[in-house]
Every structure is written in structure tokens, then in C-alpha cells.
Design a protein around this motif. Sequence first.
Motif, PDB file in Angstrom:
ATOM      1  N   GLY A  38       6.623  23.516  23.662  1.00 51.95           N
ATOM      2  CA  GLY A  38       6.812  23.623  22.224  1.00 51.95           C
ATOM      3  C   GLY A  38       8.160  23.119  21.773  1.00 51.95           C
ATOM      4  O   GLY A  38       8.867  22.408  22.495  1.00 51.95           O
ATOM      5  N   ASP A  39       8.529  23.485  20.540  1.00 54.53           N
ATOM      6  CA  ASP A  39       9.816  23.060  20.015  1.00 54.53           C
ATOM      7  C   ASP A  39      10.889  24.082  20.388  1.00 54.53           C
ATOM      8  O   ASP A  39      10.619  25.094  21.021  1.00 54.53           O
ATOM      9  CB  ASP A  39       9.743  22.826  18.502  1.00 54.53           C
ATOM     10  N   TYR A  40      12.122  23.785  19.959  1.00 57.52           N
ATOM     11  CA  TYR A  40      13.249  24.624  20.344  1.00 57.52           C
ATOM     12  C   TYR A  40      13.083  26.055  19.837  1.00 57.52           C
ATOM     13  O   TYR A  40      13.337  27.019  20.564  1.00 57.52           O
ATOM     14  CB  TYR A  40      14.544  24.020  19.802  1.00 57.52           C
ATOM     15  N   GLN A  61       8.830  11.828  15.473  1.00 61.04           N
ATOM     16  CA  GLN A  61       9.798  10.955  16.141  1.00 61.04           C
ATOM     17  C   GLN A  61      11.014  11.759  16.570  1.00 61.04           C
ATOM     18  O   GLN A  61      11.897  12.056  15.767  1.00 61.04           O
ATOM     19  CB  GLN A  61      10.246   9.821  15.226  1.00 61.04           C
ATOM     20  N   PRO A  62      11.096  12.142  17.833  1.00 60.21           N
ATOM     21  CA  PRO A  62      12.313  12.807  18.310  1.00 60.21           C
ATOM     22  C   PRO A  62      13.459  11.812  18.364  1.00 60.21           C
ATOM     23  O   PRO A  62      13.254  10.606  18.565  1.00 60.21           O
ATOM     24  CB  PRO A  62      11.930  13.295  19.706  1.00 60.21           C
ATOM     25  N   ARG A  63      14.652  12.313  18.186  1.00 64.30           N
ATOM     26  CA  ARG A  63      15.830  11.451  18.282  1.00 64.30           C
ATOM     27  C   ARG A  63      17.016  12.309  18.680  1.00 64.30           C
ATOM     28  O   ARG A  63      17.039  13.513  18.446  1.00 64.30           O
ATOM     29  CB  ARG A  63      16.121  10.733  16.963  1.00 64.30           C
ATOM     30  N   PHE A  64      17.993  11.678  19.300  1.00 65.34           N
ATOM     31  CA  PHE A  64      19.265  12.374  19.396  1.00 65.34           C
ATOM     32  C   PHE A  64      20.343  11.516  18.780  1.00 65.34           C
ATOM     33  O   PHE A  64      20.279  10.291  18.781  1.00 65.34           O
ATOM     34  CB  PHE A  64      19.607  12.855  20.807  1.00 65.34           C
ATOM     35  N   ASP A  83      14.106  17.470  29.068  1.00 61.70           N
ATOM     36  CA  ASP A  83      13.861  18.891  29.321  1.00 61.70           C
ATOM     37  C   ASP A  83      12.825  19.439  28.346  1.00 61.70           C
ATOM     38  O   ASP A  83      11.916  20.185  28.731  1.00 61.70           O
ATOM     39  CB  ASP A  83      15.179  19.660  29.181  1.00 61.70           C
ATOM     40  N   GLY A  84      12.950  19.060  27.075  1.00 64.38           N
ATOM     41  CA  GLY A  84      11.986  19.516  26.091  1.00 64.38           C
ATOM     42  C   GLY A  84      10.598  18.961  26.329  1.00 64.38           C
ATOM     43  O   GLY A  84       9.596  19.590  25.978  1.00 64.38           O
ATOM     44  N   ARG A  85      10.532  17.796  26.935  1.00 64.13           N
ATOM     45  CA  ARG A  85       9.228  17.165  27.164  1.00 64.13           C
ATOM     46  C   ARG A  85       8.567  17.647  28.452  1.00 64.13           C
ATOM     47  O   ARG A  85       7.338  17.791  28.507  1.00 64.13           O
ATOM     48  CB  ARG A  85       9.410  15.648  27.201  1.00 64.13           C
ATOM     49  N   PRO A 102       4.409  15.789  31.378  1.00 57.81           N
ATOM     50  CA  PRO A 102       4.733  16.464  30.120  1.00 57.81           C
ATOM     51  C   PRO A 102       4.036  17.813  30.009  1.00 57.81           C
ATOM     52  O   PRO A 102       2.928  18.007  30.502  1.00 57.81           O
ATOM     53  CB  PRO A 102       4.218  15.488  29.048  1.00 57.81           C
ATOM     54  N   VAL A 103       4.703  18.734  29.340  1.00 58.64           N
ATOM     55  CA  VAL A 103       4.093  20.037  29.108  1.00 58.64           C
ATOM     56  C   VAL A 103       2.945  19.882  28.119  1.00 58.64           C
ATOM     57  O   VAL A 103       2.836  18.879  27.405  1.00 58.64           O
ATOM     58  CB  VAL A 103       5.124  21.052  28.567  1.00 58.64           C
ATOM     59  N   ARG A 104       2.092  20.854  28.078  1.00 59.07           N
ATOM     60  CA  ARG A 104       0.931  20.829  27.194  1.00 59.07           C
ATOM     61  C   ARG A 104       1.356  20.621  25.740  1.00 59.07           C
ATOM     62  O   ARG A 104       2.332  21.193  25.274  1.00 59.07           O
ATOM     63  CB  ARG A 104       0.161  22.147  27.355  1.00 59.07           C
ATOM     64  N   ASP A 105       0.605  19.798  25.025  1.00 56.23           N
ATOM     65  CA  ASP A 105       0.772  19.549  23.591  1.00 56.23           C
ATOM     66  C   ASP A 105       2.040  18.772  23.255  1.00 56.23           C
ATOM     67  O   ASP A 105       2.410  18.702  22.070  1.00 56.23           O
ATOM     68  CB  ASP A 105       0.775  20.865  22.788  1.00 56.23           C
ATOM     69  N   ASP A 106       2.705  18.183  24.249  1.00 58.41           N
ATOM     70  CA  ASP A 106       3.917  17.408  23.947  1.00 58.41           C
ATOM     71  C   ASP A 106       3.564  15.932  23.858  1.00 58.41           C
ATOM     72  O   ASP A 106       3.173  15.312  24.845  1.00 58.41           O
ATOM     73  CB  ASP A 106       4.992  17.625  25.018  1.00 58.41           C
ATOM     74  N   ASN A 107       3.702  15.369  22.662  1.00 55.87           N
ATOM     75  CA  ASN A 107       3.394  13.963  22.433  1.00 55.87           C
ATOM     76  C   ASN A 107       4.641  13.118  22.179  1.00 55.87           C
ATOM     77  O   ASN A 107       4.540  11.994  21.687  1.00 55.87           O
ATOM     78  CB  ASN A 107       2.451  13.839  21.222  1.00 55.87           C
TER      79      ASN A 107
END
Length: 766
Positions: free
Chosen positions: A525-527, A490-493, A518-520, A441-446
Motif C-alpha cells: 500500500g501507500d505510506y 505517477q510516483p516520483r521523488f 522499498d514501497g514497491r 512487487p507487492v500485491r496491488d502495486d502498479n
Amino acid sequence: MTLVLTLVLAIGVFAPLSQAAAPTPTPGASTPGGETPTTTPTRLAPPSATGENPADRAMAKMDGGRRSTSDQPLPEPLAPQVPGLAPEQQPVAKALGLGAEAADAAEKPCNVGDFTSRTGSALVQQIKSSDYWCINSLFKIGLGDAVNAFRESQMVSVAYAVRDAANSYQGNDSGSISELMLYLQAGYYVEFYNEKVVGPYGDALLTASRAALDAFYANPRSRDVTPDNAGPLFGATTLMDSTQDAGHYLPVIRRLLNDYDSAAWSRANMAWAVNPVFFTLSRGPDQAGYRAVVNADPGVMDALFTFASRNHDLIGTDLGPMVYNAATELGRFMQYPEFLPKLRPYVSPQIAQSSPSGPSKYVRGTLTWWALHYDKGNCAYYGICDDPAKFRAANLTVKYTCSPSITIVAQALDSTQLGAACASLTGQDAFFHAVARDSGPVRDDNNGTIEVVVFHTDFDYKVLAAVIFDISTNNGGMYLEGDPAAAGNQPRFVCYENKWASSFEIWNLNHEYTHYLDGRFNVYGDYDAGQVQPIDWWVEGFAEFVSWSYRKAVNTDAVAVASQHTYKLSELFDTVYARSSQDRVYRWGYLAVRYMLEQHRSDVDAVLAKYRAGDWDGARAILKTTIGTRYDADFDSWLTRCAAGACAADTPGRPQLPECAGGDVRQLGANCVRSNVAATTGNYAHFYLTVPAGTKQVKITTSGGTGNGDLYYNPGSWAYTNSHVFRSTNPDNSETLTVTNPPAGYVFFGLYAQQGFSGVSVTSEM
């Protein structure tokens, strides 16, 4: 040829739709139940993984071929549906009371030269003598002929011919008014998507079109409730939308809504003839001067309320969607604060008559959305303050734990469907990481878990997801990333079942899951963080690439556009979703990402290193300066090869790792695979790996084969079910374990046979 048969395709039902760019997502403020807001930022899915959604294509014909560029997130009005017909065959067949026999209809191609070589009265006579099926094929006219068929002077001639036919209209098609109106619809459709080719339409055509439709509606025979009037009236209401002149037609719209009698109009095959007026109203806010016209003549709101109230008992029947359409258009006026006092006593009883569940949920859903967005301070007046939570509780009743990181929440999936969706998701991990070559995971991604929300139909998604999650639903699905650094995020699609597929399928399931991964693992960061520089070429192109490649499917639409050589690679690096066509974002995005991965992998790795660190300017410098235009010529040659068959491989772009070296089949190495692994039920296939000091990550994935093997990790000795640190226990052979900062020396993995397995591949990366 009878009138009914000639009208089956009166608005180009089979004509293809090249969709306009989807609207910019409208972010929301909160999620139901008091959860931490996660509705922004967002990543969209394409309208379709294989082209436009056929239901959207049918709707485009119902509304004259137009697509709104409004930023209103709720769907446009509903087109009718006939059991037994394909979506693209629905609208006019239903409008005229036709059944499934319309599915046997076929186009009669025109000799395009009959139209492009004629002007004025000669063109008008040619149209009058032509068959509807022939004219319908002009919706697909080649661009080389489009200007000669549909330039403004041609359209003006035909519009005045409609006026002349309308003045002598006898309540039937004896004057060929339907053929003439169809030709105008085709011209508006083609010009809308190809203005640079056809040339823009201006005041001359606007004046002529108004004259034509004003004459038709002024003729008292246009109000005949007869089968003979069904087709011409439907053509006129559809053409009214094509002209994009909603304000001018408000008096006619009010009249049509007030005249409508469902029983009498159904007997005359006219039941759906009024429906295009809702499309006309839905586009009104996009048109200059519309708001001022409504202020001067607000009676259309009275007519919409009366229509919805008078026909409320149609909810749950074939004609019920028109009640929903009327409610939606009534709610759309709530965006104008000056109308709220008038609208509140109209909207409130409509909501009170409806429920968050059952057939009336769509009416309540659309009105709830408008009221919460534009009159939220009065939510108690409407009784909807907690409607998002009520809608979720009433409709998303299925919950399934797919894996420790994936939960599926659904409206109507059964156990078999849940298992299939879960297997597809968990099996994608290994493929994604093999392509991305990430280091965790990229930095700061939980965002360690994902909630997959599946609605039963695209329409359930469009209405219910808008209410529950406060999102734009004028798209094929949406990933709601939230703030990956925030505790409790809580991410969701959110997606939906593909009801027009021949077998069970969730629309854009793998595309949306790629956004999560991809985001993780690839984008810091966020989009919104990445939007300081154009990044959508990667975000959407990579999601398309992984989705198609993982499924071993050929992206035929991308291959088709490759042959057009529309863009240079350097131009595609500038793609911005909000300002680009669907083709550019998704199909050309796929082509750009695929080319770069296959031909210039080191450049991709360099760009991803910047994306992962949040160095947007650094990534941009690589794309626009280091690379610049250097690959444009090679990309153009690659497109030629792609269109000729090079992109039609079973596993496009699938990375190939070598077999691990050494005679000990238990020994793994860096970036290699052990193939054809097998074990009988209750036994193990054991593996070990030598880890160099300073290694940041070890990743082991299993895939393929038969049976079910679960993966276990132990840093100090052989791994067993009762002796391990980490495990991956999905219901098939798709397992992934990622060990960060592993100890130097030997580490151990065990693949335990819950069910005897064979033919499994075990991949190690570090």
C-alpha cells in the motif's frame, strides 16, 4: 584584535548543529497540469546523507542556532552567501562585509573551567576579558560542562550585564557587549538541544533578556550606521531570535525594517544586520500569544511590504535574498484569515512584479505558495491559478529517459551528469533485490515507473518544489508515492544537486530511490497504510542502509552515535518520524536495520513477509513480542564493535552469494553468481537455468566490470537481440530482469556485448 575580526564568529558559525526533528510533511491536493494527485503519502529523506546539510548548519548560526518545529513547509529565511567561503563560514562574514579571507579563521579553544567555575560578576568579567573565538567554541561545549556554564542563573547574570553595557553603549564594542551577547547566544543554543542536561529556561531569563535587548534598542547609538555598530547590532538582532520572544520585539523589528537603507548600510558593513529579524518572525507562529500580539499591532506587515517594495531592485544581487525573506514573512501572515484583507493588496503587486523564471522567481514562488494555500479561492485576483504548471514549464526543462522504468526531469543537468545519475540508479536495483530478497512487487502495486526530479540547488528545491508539487521542503528530499493501486498513478521523488560537494552529486539520490523500491517490493500500500503501527525504523533506516552500502561508503555519523549507546533496539522499533530526532530516525534507524540484517536475517524476513502483506499488527507482534527485548544486550555489544571499527567495512552489510556450481560456465542456479563474465563487441555470453515447477519468480542481475552488456530473456531457446521476450538495456553493465511465474524447465538468458565487456558478475535468484 580589531572589532571586525572578533565578530567573524559572533554567533558560533563553526558550532555544530544537532537538528531538531523535521516537521511533519504537509500533503498537497493536486499536481500541476491536472495530473492525478500524487503528493501523498510521502517518505522523507534525511537533511544529509553524511550529517546535516552544511547550508542548514550555517543558517542555524544565522538564526541563533534555532531550528523551527513548525509544520510550515516553506524554508526559513535565507542566510547570506560569500563566494569562496564554505557554507558554515558564511553568515557573520557576509553580515560584516568580510570576504574569502575569513576562511582562514580558526577557533581559539577556551579553558571551559574559566566559565564553569565562576558565577555572577566574576563570570561576567571572565566573558569580557575573553576572545570572541574562544567564546565561539562554547557552542560545542561538552554536556558534562554545559549545566555549569549555561544554567539559568548563569545566563541571567550575563543578560543583566548586557543590559548594563547597553545603557552606556557608545556605538562600539568598548564595553564588550558583543562578547556578552555571544555568550547568551551560545547558552540558548546549547539549552535548546540539551534542555534535560542544562535545565529549562524560564521567566527569570526571559525578563533579564528583555531588559538587555530593550536597553540596547532604546540607546540611540544602536541606530548608528557605522562599521563600529555593525557587529553589536547584528549580535542583538540574532540574540532577539534566540530568545524566542517574537511578539515582544515587533516594534523593534518594524523600526529596523523601516530604518534599513541598503546603500548606506552596505558602506558601513551593516547590510545584513537586519536579516535575523526574518528568522525571529518565522518562528513567531510557534510561540504562545504571538497571533494576539500581531492582531493588536499589525504594523509589522506594513513594514515588510514597504521593505520588499523599496528594495525590489536588489533582486538578483548579493542582497536579493533579504527581499525574498521579507516576502516570505509577509506571506506567512496569510495563514491567519483575519489578516487577508490587509495582505491581499500587499501580496498581489509583489507577485505581479515577479516571474516564474529569472531572479524574481523565488519571490513569486514563496508568495504563490502562501496564497494558494491560504487564499486559493482568490487565486485569479493574484493571477496565480496556474502558477504550479508555469513554474514547472519554466524551470524543469531537462527530460531524460534513463531506462524503461526511470525518467529524470531536471532543472540544469548536462549529459554527463544525467549519465552518471542514471548509472547510479540502475545499478542499485540488483543490490536492493539481493538485500531485500523479495519475490516481486507487492500485491496491488502498479508503480512500474519512477520520475526523478532534480533541482539545481537546495534553495531551488525548497522554493520551486514547494510550488510545483505542493510538498513540504524543510527536508533533504521527498518520495511522493501516491496511491500505488490507482491507475495512472505517477510516483516520483524530488531532490537536488549537492552544491557543497567537491564533485557532482545529487543529494540523497540513492536514499530516495530506495524509498521507491522499498514501497514497491517490501511495503504494502501507500505510506499512510503502514502508519497504523510504527514502521519508520524500517522505512528510513533501510533507505539509509541501502544508500550507504550500495555506494560502499562508511556511515561515519551513524558510527559516531553508536558509541553513545543512546537507544535499546527494542526502543528503536518504536521510532515515529514526526516525534523523533533526526539522529534517531536516520542514524539509529540505519544501525537498527544493519544489525538486524547482519545478525538476525530470519527475523527480518519474517517481518518483511508481514509488511509485504499489509499485516501491520503481525509485524508489530514479531518486533515487540517475539523479539521484544531479547536482542537488546547483544545489540549493545554490537554497537561497541561497530564504533570500534566493525561498521567501517568498504561494503557494509553487502550480501555475498556463492559461485554457481558445475563446470558449465553457462549454467546458473538458485541464488548464486557467475563471476568474471566476458564477451567481445557484437558477441554473447549465454546462460541457462533450470526452473522447478511452481517457482514464483526468477531474477537475473548483472553488475560490475567494464564495457556495456545488455541482458535478454527467452523461455524456450537461446536469447538473442532478435529472439527474446524481455530485455534490459541500460548504458552500462547494471541490468536486471525479473520473470514472474516462469515455465518449468530450461529458461535462457543472453548478455549481448554492445561494447566488449569483462569482469561482469551475473547473479541468479529464485
